[in-house]
Each structure stands twice: as C-alpha cells, then as structure tokens.
Write a protein that holds these residues in place. Structure first.
Motif, mmCIF file in Angstrom:
data_model
loop_
_atom_site.group_PDB
_atom_site.id
_atom_site.type_symbol
_atom_site.label_atom_id
_atom_site.label_comp_id
_atom_site.label_asym_id
_atom_site.label_seq_id
_atom_site.Cartn_x
_atom_site.Cartn_y
_atom_site.Cartn_z
ATOM 1 N N SER A 372 46.283 -5.496 1.395
ATOM 2 C CA SER A 372 46.697 -6.755 1.988
ATOM 3 C C SER A 372 46.267 -6.782 3.447
ATOM 4 O O SER A 372 46.186 -5.729 4.098
ATOM 5 N N PRO A 373 46.003 -7.958 3.980
ATOM 6 C CA PRO A 373 45.763 -8.051 5.424
ATOM 7 C C PRO A 373 47.051 -7.971 6.241
ATOM 8 O O PRO A 373 47.002 -7.913 7.460
ATOM 9 N N HIS A 374 48.194 -7.968 5.556
ATOM 10 C CA HIS A 374 49.489 -7.949 6.233
ATOM 11 C C HIS A 374 50.000 -6.527 6.428
ATOM 12 O O HIS A 374 49.890 -5.685 5.530
ATOM 13 N N GLN A 375 50.611 -6.278 7.553
ATOM 14 C CA GLN A 375 51.312 -5.022 7.791
ATOM 15 C C GLN A 375 52.772 -5.161 7.354
ATOM 16 O O GLN A 375 53.253 -6.261 7.098
ATOM 17 N N LEU A 376 53.450 -4.017 7.273
ATOM 18 C CA LEU A 376 54.865 -4.047 6.922
ATOM 19 C C LEU A 376 55.634 -4.878 7.944
ATOM 20 O O LEU A 376 55.424 -4.758 9.150
ATOM 21 N N SER A 377 56.531 -5.720 7.454
ATOM 22 C CA SER A 377 57.208 -6.701 8.292
ATOM 23 C C SER A 377 58.328 -6.077 9.133
ATOM 24 O O SER A 377 59.267 -5.484 8.583
ATOM 25 N N PRO A 378 58.290 -6.225 10.453
ATOM 26 C CA PRO A 378 59.415 -5.752 11.280
ATOM 27 C C PRO A 378 60.721 -6.452 10.920
ATOM 28 O O PRO A 378 61.779 -5.818 10.883
ATOM 29 N N ALA A 379 60.644 -7.745 10.640
ATOM 30 C CA ALA A 379 61.864 -8.506 10.374
ATOM 31 C C ALA A 379 62.583 -7.996 9.133
ATOM 32 O O ALA A 379 63.816 -7.957 9.093
ATOM 33 N N SER A 392 54.634 4.771 7.014
ATOM 34 C CA SER A 392 55.095 5.135 5.679
ATOM 35 C C SER A 392 56.610 5.301 5.713
ATOM 36 O O SER A 392 57.163 5.768 6.714
ATOM 37 N N ILE A 393 57.249 4.919 4.607
ATOM 38 C CA ILE A 393 58.714 4.859 4.580
ATOM 39 C C ILE A 393 59.238 5.572 3.338
ATOM 40 O O ILE A 393 58.884 5.213 2.208
ATOM 41 N N LEU A 394 60.065 6.591 3.552
ATOM 42 C CA LEU A 394 60.833 7.217 2.481
ATOM 43 C C LEU A 394 62.227 6.611 2.514
ATOM 44 O O LEU A 394 62.628 5.992 3.497
ATOM 45 N N THR A 395 62.982 6.812 1.448
ATOM 46 C CA THR A 395 64.306 6.210 1.391
ATOM 47 C C THR A 395 65.366 7.244 1.028
ATOM 48 O O THR A 395 65.083 8.288 0.444
ATOM 49 N N SER A 421 59.697 4.805 -2.172
ATOM 50 C CA SER A 421 58.862 5.032 -0.994
ATOM 51 C C SER A 421 57.791 3.956 -0.889
ATOM 52 O O SER A 421 57.408 3.339 -1.889
ATOM 53 N N ILE A 422 57.321 3.744 0.324
ATOM 54 C CA ILE A 422 56.156 2.909 0.601
ATOM 55 C C ILE A 422 55.263 3.703 1.548
ATOM 56 O O ILE A 422 55.710 4.122 2.618
ATOM 57 N N SER A 423 54.021 3.920 1.162
ATOM 58 C CA SER A 423 53.101 4.689 1.994
ATOM 59 C C SER A 423 51.893 3.838 2.358
ATOM 60 O O SER A 423 51.314 3.172 1.494
ATOM 61 N N THR A 424 51.524 3.866 3.609
ATOM 62 C CA THR A 424 50.250 3.304 4.030
ATOM 63 C C THR A 424 49.210 4.404 3.874
ATOM 64 O O THR A 424 49.180 5.363 4.648
ATOM 65 N N LEU A 425 48.392 4.279 2.837
ATOM 66 C CA LEU A 425 47.435 5.339 2.549
ATOM 67 C C LEU A 425 46.226 5.292 3.462
ATOM 68 O O LEU A 425 45.659 6.325 3.819
ATOM 69 N N ARG A 426 45.832 4.063 3.818
ATOM 70 C CA ARG A 426 44.574 3.953 4.553
ATOM 71 C C ARG A 426 44.453 2.567 5.156
ATOM 72 O O ARG A 426 44.956 1.582 4.605
ATOM 73 N N VAL A 427 43.788 2.483 6.301
ATOM 74 C CA VAL A 427 43.416 1.206 6.892
ATOM 75 C C VAL A 427 41.936 1.003 6.589
ATOM 76 O O VAL A 427 41.098 1.818 6.994
ATOM 77 N N LEU A 428 41.620 -0.056 5.856
ATOM 78 C CA LEU A 428 40.261 -0.290 5.375
ATOM 79 C C LEU A 428 39.565 -1.347 6.220
ATOM 80 O O LEU A 428 40.168 -2.359 6.584
ATOM 81 N N LEU A 476 46.018 -0.435 2.765
ATOM 82 C CA LEU A 476 46.183 0.063 1.404
ATOM 83 C C LEU A 476 47.552 0.722 1.284
ATOM 84 O O LEU A 476 47.843 1.709 1.959
ATOM 85 N N TYR A 477 48.404 0.156 0.402
ATOM 86 C CA TYR A 477 49.780 0.625 0.230
ATOM 87 C C TYR A 477 49.976 1.248 -1.155
ATOM 88 O O TYR A 477 49.361 0.824 -2.139
ATOM 89 N N LYS A 478 50.877 2.219 -1.193
ATOM 90 C CA LYS A 478 51.303 2.825 -2.455
ATOM 91 C C LYS A 478 52.826 2.798 -2.478
ATOM 92 O O LYS A 478 53.471 3.321 -1.555
ATOM 93 N N ILE A 479 53.394 2.188 -3.516
ATOM 94 C CA ILE A 479 54.845 2.005 -3.588
ATOM 95 C C ILE A 479 55.360 2.636 -4.880
ATOM 96 O O ILE A 479 54.848 2.357 -5.972
ATOM 97 N N PHE A 480 56.375 3.502 -4.764
ATOM 98 C CA PHE A 480 57.067 4.068 -5.914
ATOM 99 C C PHE A 480 58.386 3.323 -6.079
ATOM 100 O O PHE A 480 59.152 3.169 -5.117
#
Length: 599
Positions: A372-379, A392-395, A421-428, A476-480
């Motif tokens: 996505s062109p969007h980053q994780l939302s601060p709000a 990247s975010i673990l819970t 979890s949500i991981s930012t794997l790479r900036v493409l 590039l995100y990976k979400i479990f």
C-alpha cells in the motif's frame, strides 16, 4: 526480530515423464554410468518439507560416511508443486524482485542444521528481515489494544555506529528500569533450556529412537509439562515482563498466550541471537537438500495408500496417479518415512496401524501480505505523529484481561488488539529498485487522505493522517491474525476511507489505489504447544509387525514418522532434526544388518 513463524517455488530439475497430468516428477541422481552396489535399499519419503528434505539429505550423508554394501534409492513425494512445505515465498507486487516469506520467516544461531546448511550450500543470508520506515523513530512496538507498552528505537542507516550503539544501550536501560532483573533472569532460563535441548544433537543421546527417552534424559519434561506462565513464575520473572514482552513473542511466533503454551516453547521464543533468513527464501535450504540426495522427487503427487507386503518388511505405495505408480512404484520400498502430520496426510495403511499418532489441535493462522502507499495510521493507535508509530507491531493482552484469556485459543485469545502482529517487511520503490517492473502501481498520490476508522476524531489534525506518499513508494506489510481480515480493519490501520459494500467486507474489495497488491493464506501452521509430558515415537507399527513379536524394533523397523516432533517444538530446525535423527536410525539399522551373518 522476534518473529519466526512457522512457512516456494522450486525449479524442476529434469523433464516431465508423464504428459497426461500436469505433474513435476524429476529423477535427480539417475546416472547411467554409476556402478550399482550389491544391493539397493529403496526409501520412500512422503512430504518434502524441512523434515522430509532433511531425512533425504542425511540418509545420503550418513551412508557415504560408512562402508555400506547398500545403494540407497530415495524417492521424495509431495502433494504440492514445490519443495519446502510451510517454508514458501510469494512475489510481492507479482514482481520477482520482491520474494516474500509466507511461512517460516527466520531461524537463529542455535539452529545448527539450518545455519550450517546455509553456509555449506553457499546460500546468501538476507540483508534485512524487517525494515523500519524512514519516518518512524521506532523499529518495534508492543500494543495491548489500548496503548504501546514498550517500543524499541530504530537504527539509523547512516553508518553512525556511536548513535546506533547509544540507542541499543538506551533500549537495554529502559528494559532494566521498567522490569528490573526479569530480562536477565529470562536470558538465563533460556540459556539453560536451550543447553539441555542441544544435548539431543550429540552422542550418547543422538540418534534417539524414542522422543520420550530424549525428553526424559535431558529433563526437558520440566519445561514441557507446565505452561510458559508457570515456568516464568518459577524463575522469578515478573508478571509485567512476562505479559508485556515474552507473551508478545509467544503470540507472534505461536499465536498463543503464556497460559496456553508449554514452558520450553516459551523460552525457545526468546532465543533470538543471530536471527537470519536466506535471501530469496528459506525454502532454498530444503530444495538443496533434496537436489543433493534424492534419486527422484515426485511433486504434485499425493500418496493415498501404504500396503505392507504379507510376511515382509517392505511396502507398496499407491498415489493419485496410476501411470506414475506403474512407472515408479511397481517395486516395493524397503523403508517408508511419513514426513507430514498423520492427521492431515489422509493415507490408508494396510494392515492398519497399531496405536497411530494421536490427533492434536493445530493453530488456524491467517497470513495477509499486502502492499500500500499508506503507512500505519497514527490516529488508529492514538498517536499524534507518524514518527511515533513503530514500523512493526507485536501484541499482548491488557492486564485486566490477562488471567481470563491467557489459556484460550484463536479469536477467543487474541483480545482487544484483534491481531497477532503487523510487520513492515520492506519499503518498495518499484521505479528505481533495479529491474524493469510491470506491477499494479497506483498513480494516485492520495495527498488528502482522511481517516475513517474508529480512532480518528473530529479533533484530528493533519499530523494524524497519512502525509502525501509518492506513487513510487509502497509499503509491504505482513499481518498475522486468528481470522480473516476485513476491508474496514485494513482501512482503519492504514488510515484511508472505506465504505463496506457487503457484510463479509473482504480485503480484496478495497480500491487498487489503496491496496496495490494482496495475498491471503490460511495455514494449519503448527500445533498448539500445550503443556505435556508424553510424546509419540518416531516408529509406526502395523498389525503385521506387532504379530512378529513383542519388540519389532529388535528386528529392524521400516516405517517411520517425523511429526512426533511437532508437539515438542515446532520450528524449521526441529523438523530438520527429526529428519536427521530418523536418517541416522535407518543407516545404523542397515549397518547392523550388514554385520549380521547371512543365513
């Protein structure tokens, strides 16, 4: 760095032998100039994941180290079109420049088999397993559904060793300030548990016919017989550190809270020194193992029946392809190795098995890869700035729900975060990342995107929303997660508007300008590693073998099972260890038979 969940495309080495079906069957070592030895021992390996691939490789390795009067003929079967099992990659943006792990992501320095194989096969280690976004000052955060309970700083990419070291020491100082001696006590407990486990690689324990014997002799049942929560309490690790840090690791690695996972797997999650992956995909380790050892590999091939020859210790195999059976399976196999979980293999054994492997519950894990062109939302996370959002975010669970949900499973265990979890794997940057590109890149810069999720409010400012993102930049995100994601959830976490058009609200309905590429996978990823003290053996017995005597092992057992390891520890390394162990048992058995006088 903590994620190593347990999950390939493979080049078919020679040619198709059957044009009737779309199958890949590759003879690997059929050299017409090779002089056959006096006897041929045929081995069938059902499953080409880490365990089956390792069994093939070490059968070849161990046989070459001994003067055996036997020529091994190894056939590897797999229902998939690739080698690697749950280790597999897909190409983000459908672009081969961006191979992305869909299954097992990393291994660590104490994983001797994988570490050594990567070196010996000349495979290149991946430069980065995860990538921090340039805008974020935090590489990793732990989220309890309401707040970030811990964050680690991002390393700068400016080769400033002093600054990087300072940040590392600052993270350590924060750990000790907040959690006291608990991090040190956890490290010591992890070192002790791993040290006991490593005994199984060496004599006199290795090879071990019985996993139960190995567990008992190493006293590892003291860890497997109780929950992670209990082990940590016994080692005086605080409840706060256990819940906020260690539980985040068990959730991302095994989709389990500390009350629902045994103590050994809990501590294994904390053995993260030397974390690495293979550039292009970890499946290459197992692909190389098979290439270097098997006589042939039959992909897209499902074994349906294993029949023991009457009065003999040999087996006939039947697959979903009669033509293949006529060509490859006309002769009996002297040894069969089942390298897939028995409960999913759907294989009929004749005569039936005595005391077949018990059915165990497996985690239902949903993996979502997207760009996505969007980053994780601060709000969404209640933050004011993009710089405050970890890449990247673990819970984990909030304190008020921890006791109630600690031993639950799946959607009942995930709690307020709603995901593992949500991981930012790479900036493409497809326009400048090297080779030509033809993937689906948005031309919409989305400069005025607004949040439509549950967290933005009427007081949100411009800093609460995604800033203008150039069209060439993709994240590039990976979400479990324990259930399929919805379009609404994804729009919330990425901060763009979305109006669902159906009750199901699948992610696939989101606009291409917001989600430029999507891949969703549902895995039975690994067993629930619940506390237990008893484990299945590596040998299977049919009614026929049982009638030969009370101890059929004494005469040589020819039917083996690798997935008994799964409830003990489920990793790429331990699956490979299971394969290596069974390979040594087989070779030792052949050596013993060779020494016995012929009658």
């Amino acid at each position: 760095m903590l994620s190593r969940v347990v999950f390939t495309s493979v080049t078919i080495l020679l040619h198709l032998i059957s044009a009737a079906a779309d199958q890949s069957q590759s003879p690997l070592h059929d050299d017409p100039l090779r002089v056959p030895q006096s006897k041929t021992h045929r081995v069938a390996i059902i499953g080409a994941g880490p365990g089956g691939s390792s069994a093939s490789f070490y059968l070849n390795q161990f046989s070459q180290s001994l003067d055996l009067d036997v020529d091994l003929d190894i056939t590897v079967f797999d229902a998939n079109p690739r080698i690697g099992g749950r280790t597999t990659t897909v190409n983000a943006l459908d672009d081969p420049r961006y191979p992305t792990e869909l299954g097992a992501s990393i291994f660590v320095k104490v994983n001797h088999i994988l570490y050594n194989a990567t070196r010996d096969f000349g495979l290149a280690p991946s430069g980065k397993i995860y990538e921090a976004t340039p805008e974020s000052q935090y590489e990793l955060g732990i989220w309890d559904g309401n707040q970030f309970v811990f964050k680690t700083a991002s390393d700068d990419d400016d080769d400033d060793d002093t600054r990087s070291s300072w940040r590392g020491w600052w993270d350590i100082a924060k750990l000790l300030w907040k959690y006291g001696l608990s991090p040190i006590r956890t490290q010591r407990a992890t070192k002790a548990a791993v040290g006991a486990f490593l005994q199984v690689y060496e004599e006199p324990l290795f090879p071990f016919r019985s996993l139960q014997e190995a567990v008992d002799r190493t006293a590892l049942d003291a860890y497997t017989g109780v929950s992670g929560r209990e082990v940590l309490q016994e080692t005086h690790v605080s409840e706060l550190f256990s819940r906020e840090i260690i539980q985040a690791s068990t959730r991302v690695n095994y989709a389990s809270n500390l009350g629902g996972i045994h103590g050994l797997e809990t501590l294994v999650c904390m053995a993260i020194e030397g974390a690495m992956a293979v550039d292009g995909g970890n499946w290459q380790i197992f692909d190389e193992m098979v290439k270097r050892s098997a006589s042939r590999v039959l992909l897209n091939t499902t074994v349906t029946d294993v029949t023991q020859d009457p009065g003999k210790k040999s087996y006939r195999l039947q697959t979903n392809d009669p033509d293949l059976d006529a060509h490859f399976n006309a002769d009996a196999y002297d040894t069969v190795i089942l390298a897939a979980p028995y409960q999913f293999a759907n294989i009929s054994f004749t005569p039936p098995l005595v005391d077949p492997p018990s059915k165990i519950p497996y985690v239902s894990l949903y993996v979502t890869l997207l760009t996505s062109p969007h980053q994780l939302s601060p709000a969404y996370f209640g933050l004011q700035s993009q710089a405050d959002v970890p890449s990247s975010i673990l819970t984990t669970l909030p304190e008020y729900l921890n006791d109630e949900l600690s031993s639950r499973r799946g959607v009942d265990a995930v709690g307020p975060p709603g995901f593992w979890s949500i991981s930012t794997l790479r900036v493409l940057h497809p326009d400048i990342d090297g080779l030509s590109f033809s993937g689906p890149i948005s031309s919409n810069s989305n400069s005025n995107s607004t949040n439509s999720g549950r967290r933005p409010t009427e007081t949100d400012t411009e800093s609460d929303t995604n800033s203008k993102t150039d069209s060439e930049t993709q994240y590039l995100y990976k979400i479990f997660s324990p259930a399929p994601l919805t379009g609404t959830f994804v729009s919330w976490i990425l901060g763009f508007p979305h109006a669902p058009t159906s009750k199901e609200d699948p992610v696939s309905t989101l606009p291409k300008e917001d989600i430029t590429w999507l891949y969703e996978k549902h895995w039975h990823s690994y067993p629930y590693e619940t506390p237990r003290r008893t484990f299945d053996n590596f040998t299977l017995h049919t009614m026929s073998s049982l009638m030969n005597g009370p101890e059929p092992e004494a005469e040589g057992e020819n039917l083996f099972y690798l997935s008994s390891m799964e409830s003990f520890i489920s990793t790429m390394e331990t699956s490979a260890l299971s394969g290596m162990n069974v390979a040594k048992l087989i070779i030792d058995q052949l050596q013993l038979q060779q020494r016995q006088p012929q009658t």
